[in-house]
Design a protein around this motif. Structure first.
Motif, mmCIF file in Angstrom:
data_model
loop_
_atom_site.group_PDB
_atom_site.id
_atom_site.type_symbol
_atom_site.label_atom_id
_atom_site.label_comp_id
_atom_site.label_asym_id
_atom_site.label_seq_id
_atom_site.Cartn_x
_atom_site.Cartn_y
_atom_site.Cartn_z
ATOM 1 N N TRP A 20 0.814 -1.209 0.000
ATOM 2 C CA TRP A 20 0.000 0.000 0.000
ATOM 3 C C TRP A 20 0.852 1.266 0.000
ATOM 4 O O TRP A 20 1.643 1.516 0.899
ATOM 5 N N GLY A 21 0.710 2.075 -1.056
ATOM 6 C CA GLY A 21 1.416 3.340 -1.168
ATOM 7 C C GLY A 21 2.907 3.224 -1.401
ATOM 8 O O GLY A 21 3.603 4.245 -1.473
ATOM 9 N N GLN A 22 3.431 1.992 -1.553
ATOM 10 C CA GLN A 22 4.867 1.787 -1.649
ATOM 11 C C GLN A 22 5.342 1.318 -3.024
ATOM 12 O O GLN A 22 6.352 1.807 -3.533
ATOM 13 N N ALA A 198 4.133 -5.550 -18.855
ATOM 14 C CA ALA A 198 3.331 -6.768 -18.863
ATOM 15 C C ALA A 198 2.045 -6.558 -19.629
ATOM 16 O O ALA A 198 1.503 -5.453 -19.682
ATOM 17 N N VAL A 199 1.565 -7.640 -20.222
ATOM 18 C CA VAL A 199 0.269 -7.641 -20.890
ATOM 19 C C VAL A 199 -0.773 -8.183 -19.919
ATOM 20 O O VAL A 199 -0.663 -9.320 -19.443
ATOM 21 N N LEU A 200 -1.764 -7.351 -19.582
ATOM 22 C CA LEU A 200 -2.846 -7.776 -18.695
ATOM 23 C C LEU A 200 -3.907 -8.512 -19.503
ATOM 24 O O LEU A 200 -4.322 -8.054 -20.577
ATOM 25 N N GLU A 201 -4.329 -9.655 -18.978
ATOM 26 C CA GLU A 201 -5.372 -10.463 -19.588
ATOM 27 C C GLU A 201 -6.600 -10.463 -18.680
ATOM 28 O O GLU A 201 -6.521 -10.053 -17.508
ATOM 29 N N PRO A 202 -7.763 -10.895 -19.192
ATOM 30 C CA PRO A 202 -8.974 -10.852 -18.374
ATOM 31 C C PRO A 202 -8.782 -11.522 -17.009
ATOM 32 O O PRO A 202 -8.266 -12.639 -16.920
ATOM 33 N N GLY A 203 -9.178 -10.808 -15.965
ATOM 34 C CA GLY A 203 -9.031 -11.316 -14.603
ATOM 35 C C GLY A 203 -7.778 -10.866 -13.909
ATOM 36 O O GLY A 203 -7.634 -11.055 -12.692
ATOM 37 N N ASP A 204 -6.822 -10.260 -14.638
ATOM 38 C CA ASP A 204 -5.610 -9.734 -14.022
ATOM 39 C C ASP A 204 -5.903 -8.404 -13.333
ATOM 40 O O ASP A 204 -6.814 -7.662 -13.740
ATOM 41 N N CYS A 205 -5.101 -8.093 -12.311
ATOM 42 C CA CYS A 205 -5.233 -6.817 -11.597
ATOM 43 C C CYS A 205 -3.851 -6.220 -11.378
ATOM 44 O O CYS A 205 -2.927 -6.910 -10.933
ATOM 45 N N LEU A 206 -3.710 -4.927 -11.665
ATOM 46 C CA LEU A 206 -2.473 -4.195 -11.438
ATOM 47 C C LEU A 206 -2.756 -3.055 -10.463
ATOM 48 O O LEU A 206 -3.582 -2.189 -10.748
ATOM 49 N N TYR A 207 -2.068 -3.077 -9.322
ATOM 50 C CA TYR A 207 -2.179 -1.980 -8.361
ATOM 51 C C TYR A 207 -1.034 -1.013 -8.579
ATOM 52 O O TYR A 207 0.132 -1.408 -8.679
ATOM 53 N N LEU A 208 -1.371 0.293 -8.669
ATOM 54 C CA LEU A 208 -0.369 1.343 -8.840
ATOM 55 C C LEU A 208 -0.569 2.415 -7.773
ATOM 56 O O LEU A 208 -1.627 3.050 -7.718
ATOM 57 N N PRO A 209 0.435 2.646 -6.911
ATOM 58 C CA PRO A 209 0.326 3.784 -6.000
ATOM 59 C C PRO A 209 0.371 5.084 -6.793
ATOM 60 O O PRO A 209 0.917 5.146 -7.899
ATOM 61 N N ARG A 210 -0.202 6.142 -6.240
ATOM 62 C CA ARG A 210 -0.175 7.438 -6.921
ATOM 63 C C ARG A 210 1.281 7.859 -7.150
ATOM 64 O O ARG A 210 2.153 7.619 -6.319
ATOM 65 N N VAL A 228 -10.056 1.411 -10.676
ATOM 66 C CA VAL A 228 -10.647 1.659 -9.365
ATOM 67 C C VAL A 228 -9.723 2.636 -8.640
ATOM 68 O O VAL A 228 -8.628 2.276 -8.219
ATOM 69 N N GLY A 229 -10.138 3.894 -8.548
ATOM 70 C CA GLY A 229 -9.298 4.928 -7.976
ATOM 71 C C GLY A 229 -9.544 5.088 -6.484
ATOM 72 O O GLY A 229 -10.690 5.101 -6.027
ATOM 73 N N VAL A 230 -8.456 5.181 -5.725
ATOM 74 C CA VAL A 230 -8.529 5.384 -4.279
ATOM 75 C C VAL A 230 -7.864 6.716 -3.947
ATOM 76 O O VAL A 230 -6.701 6.930 -4.302
ATOM 77 N N ALA A 231 -8.587 7.616 -3.310
ATOM 78 C CA ALA A 231 -8.052 8.929 -2.928
ATOM 79 C C ALA A 231 -7.594 8.862 -1.480
ATOM 80 O O ALA A 231 -8.396 9.065 -0.563
ATOM 81 N N PRO A 232 -6.300 8.581 -1.253
ATOM 82 C CA PRO A 232 -5.866 8.398 0.138
ATOM 83 C C PRO A 232 -5.938 9.695 0.935
ATOM 84 O O PRO A 232 -5.569 10.767 0.448
ATOM 85 N N LEU A 233 -6.416 9.600 2.147
ATOM 86 C CA LEU A 233 -6.304 10.704 3.093
ATOM 87 C C LEU A 233 -4.855 10.731 3.589
ATOM 88 O O LEU A 233 -4.234 9.686 3.783
ATOM 89 N N THR A 234 -4.289 11.915 3.776
ATOM 90 C CA THR A 234 -2.858 12.046 4.009
ATOM 91 C C THR A 234 -2.549 12.850 5.280
ATOM 92 O O THR A 234 -3.417 13.520 5.838
ATOM 93 N N GLY A 235 -1.270 12.794 5.664
ATOM 94 C CA GLY A 235 -0.804 13.637 6.753
ATOM 95 C C GLY A 235 -0.956 15.106 6.425
ATOM 96 O O GLY A 235 -1.179 15.936 7.323
ATOM 97 N N HIS A 236 -0.858 15.447 5.149
ATOM 98 C CA HIS A 236 -1.048 16.835 4.729
ATOM 99 C C HIS A 236 -2.463 17.305 5.043
ATOM 100 O O HIS A 236 -2.673 18.463 5.439
ATOM 101 N N ASP A 237 -3.449 16.414 4.888
ATOM 102 C CA ASP A 237 -4.828 16.764 5.237
ATOM 103 C C ASP A 237 -4.930 17.110 6.719
ATOM 104 O O ASP A 237 -5.603 18.081 7.109
#
Length: 409
Positions: A20-22, A198-210, A228-237
């Protein structure tokens, strides 16, 4: 199955600690194993385009990194629906056949399978979540290498798409720090060896931190993927909330010296040090109070960016009319609330208040145990509410149904 576990093969704890986030994480369909055809499919995309009256800004199109003018694929739907920015299937067909990617935005607001999925993801990750779909013609790309200001889970629905992922040029960007601020650095970084190719095929999932630079290109067939976008709450908030709360400090509200000329850094620097000294002292003196304020501000931002489960008005009023002591009802999923006792702040000690994000509802204090019971989230009925007989329980539950606090089972 929890929504997050449709996207990753590891445990939630392992994902939180190592990923997560790394760093990015590619999970193949064989590791899960499952697909996402229940969330979206080519037939569903055609239905959305042709039959759902979708309007901008819930749709856009892009070709070779450039947005297509919306007038090319939207228009009026004729008599009874003369609204000029509705999706025009003819225009979509023309643009798509010419190589444009179709982007369906905010699917979590109007497509039922994704509404349910996003609600589950929001619960699992504890941060606001939204979902877009990208429909790309064969051997075409929609956008140039870029980064997002939110984390994403890329779910490959159908077809295949090649993803190239590079190290960030700006780590953990905030929402007002777009990739266009680093266009040259991104162009240079995209020429390096990718971290993932990589080539993503049906059922594959790629997680990318911002912040991670990426681009994608469809292969031989039409490609559909969900982002699927996740807007993390941060220490800056939290830091922002602390700073805003310090408006009550007289020393910080005072004007800086006359004739300061802040463009002269040398003259301004001593005053900046004085302000920082005041900040450090005030934060040390009010640490517990500021911690509570920052927590409240974070909770408010989360509530502003998420929505509880939808209610069905007609069915709700039917449930109110048919309610009996055995009818089971439940707290509305995703709705946040708490019970406040007015007597604690000098107000009427004979009432108790159910505090909700958009309103407050008062009850006689005798209802407090019943309100706590419904807040726990388990199904309840008028005949089972603590501290109330069935008749009074019906009065309370009818009101909570009408106020969209409870839903009938």
């Amino acid at each position: 199955m929890r929504a997050l576990h449709r996207c990753i093969a590891c445990s939630s704890d392992d994902f939180a600690a190592r990923v997560w986030g790394q760093r990015p994480l590619l999970t193949r369909a064989a590791e899960l194993p499952r697909d996402y055809s229940d969330l979206l499919s080519p037939a569903m995309v055609d239905e959305i385009i042709a039959e759902r009256g979708v309007r901008t800004p819930f749709v856009r199109m892009a070709r070779e990194g450039t947005l297509v003018d919306r007038s090319c694929f939207t228009g009026s739907a004729g008599f009874g629906a003369q609204i000029a920015d509705q999706l025009d299937p003819d225009g979509v067909l023309t643009q798509y056949a010419a190589g444009a990617t179709l982007v369906l935005q905010g699917l979590h607001r109007f497509w039922p399978p994704i509404i349910d999925f996003v609600r589950g993801m929001t619960s699992d990750v504890g941060h606001p979540v939204q979902t877009n779909a990208y429909v790309t013609p064969r051997a075409n790309r929609g956008f140039d290498p870029h980064y997002d200001v939110h984390d994403v889970f890329v779910l490959q629905v159908s077809g295949t798409k090649r993803w190239r992922v590079h190290e960030p040029v700006h780590h953990h960007p905030l929402s007002d720090q777009p990739w266009t601020d680093h266009r040259e650095a991104i162009a240079e970084r995209s020429g390096d060896e990718p971290v993932i190719d990589a080539v993503l095929e049906p059922g594959d999932c790629l997680y990318l931190p911002r912040g991670w630079v990426h681009s994608a290109e469809a292969q031989g067939d039409t490609s559909i993927h969900l982002t699927v976008g996740v807007a993390p709450l941060t220490g800056h908030d939290m830091a922002q909330a602390v700073i805003e709360s310090l408006a009550s400090e007289e020393e910080l509200r005072a004007s800086l010296p006359f004739g300061l000329a802040p463009a002269d850094a040398a003259r301004a620097e001593p005053h900046a040090r004085e302000v920082l000294d005041v900040l450090a002292r005030v934060i040390a003196e009010r640490q517990d109070q500021l911690s509570d304020l920052a927590g409240d501000a974070l909770a408010k931002k989360y509530l502003d960016l998420t929505r509880p489960a939808p209610v069905r008005p007609l069915a709700t009023l039917d449930a109110v009319a048919a309610l009996d002591p055995q009818t089971r009802v439940q707290w509305r999923d995703g709705l946040h609330g708490r019970v406040d006792y007015n007597g604690s702040d000098g107000a009427d000690p004979d009432t108790v208040v159910l505090k909700l994000p958009t309103k407050s509802i008062s009850f006689p204090v005798v209802c407090a145990p019943a309100l706590h019971a419904v807040l726990e989230g388990a199904p309840v009925s008028a005949g089972s509410l603590p501290g109330l007989d069935a008749a009074d329980g019906l009065v309370v539950l009818r009101r909570l149904l009408r106020e969209a606090v409870l839903v009938a089972l």
